[in-house]
Design a protein around this motif. Structure first.
Motif, short mmCIF file in Angstrom:
data_model
loop_
_atom_site.label_atom_id
_atom_site.label_comp_id
_atom_site.label_asym_id
_atom_site.label_seq_id
_atom_site.Cartn_x
_atom_site.Cartn_y
_atom_site.Cartn_z
N ALA A 49 0.83 -1.21 0.00
CA ALA A 49 0.00 0.00 0.00
C ALA A 49 0.86 1.25 0.00
N PHE A 50 1.99 1.19 0.69
CA PHE A 50 2.90 2.33 0.71
C PHE A 50 3.40 2.64 -0.71
N LEU A 51 3.76 1.61 -1.45
CA LEU A 51 4.26 1.82 -2.81
C LEU A 51 3.20 2.44 -3.72
N ARG A 52 1.94 2.21 -3.42
CA ARG A 52 0.86 2.78 -4.24
C ARG A 52 0.53 4.21 -3.84
N SER A 53 1.08 4.67 -2.71
CA SER A 53 0.74 5.99 -2.19
C SER A 53 1.72 7.05 -2.70
N ALA A 54 1.22 8.27 -2.85
CA ALA A 54 2.07 9.38 -3.27
C ALA A 54 2.91 9.88 -2.10
N GLN A 55 4.11 10.34 -2.41
CA GLN A 55 5.00 10.89 -1.40
C GLN A 55 5.38 12.33 -1.77
N PRO A 56 4.96 13.31 -0.97
CA PRO A 56 5.40 14.69 -1.23
C PRO A 56 6.92 14.86 -1.07
#
Length: 286
Positions: free
Chosen positions: A271-278
């Protein structure tokens, strides 16, 4: 003042528009302060999670109110509109800046705040809150001076001067604390607490007491945070070989990595890999 040059990063994407000015601290502070920054802009998402690092932070809001969310039930929204201190954490912090942000920050090394500031770090771990509770009028005066100073460079100078003049406490941190922190950082958290104490020539209990008092977290917790950060640094945007990544990061197995990942980010690795990171230190959650 022999401070480093300012490095400016501009961001313009679907996540929003912002600018961050980074600067290495004055030479007299570099053993204790990892970085100073000044950020301003507007994000398009509702909330992000700040991921734990082996650092504590001085945070000065110079713009619209921001918010921190304490998990419930019921969830509690805390207004951040002045000057705060954030100790070392063992989990993520969920935040929002719906009206934009202007934020100045000081990132202390793991043992930096204990060396500079006369506060009990054990009481500040896993806590974020108003600095004026600890410093009283001096914190309000610093923020007011910053609000009256339009230049980013001059604002960073003011905070450095404040740290140099008002906050250096002269407190001595036990040499074992500095040694243990260096060993933990050099190994990216792979050295175990038992081995650390054995190499230090003291009991694990004694070393745990020293680090908890001066840093806020015991060696085992610090090692877990450092291992997590090491794994984050190895991740791309494609799914890696998780078993190999776990082995390289010093985890017992893949399930051990997943448990730590969930505690520190609130997400599974997938799920982390699918999430955007500012930025490398946060992840968008809404």
């Amino acid at each position: 003042m022999a401070s480093g040059a300012i490095e400016v990063h501009r961001h313009d994407s679907a996540l929003g528009q912002w600018q961050v000015a980074l600067r290495q601290p004055h030479a007299a502070l570099r053993a204790h302060v990892a970085q100073l920054w000044h950020g301003a802009g507007q994000v398009s998402y509702q909330r992000d999670r700040i991921l734990p690092q082996a650092r504590s932070y001085l945070l000065i809001n110079l713009g619209p109110p921001q918010y921190m969310f304490l998990p419930g039930p019921p969830e509690i929204r805390v207004v951040f509109d002045d000057i705060w201190f954030s100790g070392l954490y063992e989990g993520p912090i969920e935040c929002a800046a719906p009206q934009g942000s202007v934020l100045l920050g000081v990132a202390f090394s793991a043992g930096g705040a204990a060396s500079l500031l006369p506060w009990p770090q054990a009481e500040l771990a896993n806590r974020t809150g108003p600095l004026q509770d600890l410093l009283g009028p001096r914190a309000r005066q610093l923020r007011q001076r910053l609000l009256e100073t339009p230049s980013v460079a001059q604002r960073l100078d003011l905070v450095e001067d404040w740290l140099l003049a008002a906050c250096i406490s002269g407190r001595n941190v036990h040499p074992l604390v500095h040694w243990a922190l260096a060993r933990l950082a050099d190994s990216a958290g792979r050295v175990r607490a038992e081995a650390l104490a054995r190499d230090a020539g003291c009991s694990r209990k004694h070393l745990t007491t020293l680090l908890s008092r001066s840093v806020g977290l015991p060696p085992k917790s610090l090692a877990r945070v450092l291992r997590f950060q090491h794994v984050l640094g190895r991740l791309g945007r494609q799914a890696p070989d998780w078993a190999q990544l776990a082995a390289d990061g010093g985890y017992y197995d893949q399930s051990h990595l997943i448990r730590d990942f969930q505690q520190f980010s609130g997400l599974t690795p997938a799920a982390f890999l699918r999430s955007a990171q500012p930025d490398p230190g946060s992840v968008v959650v809404r």
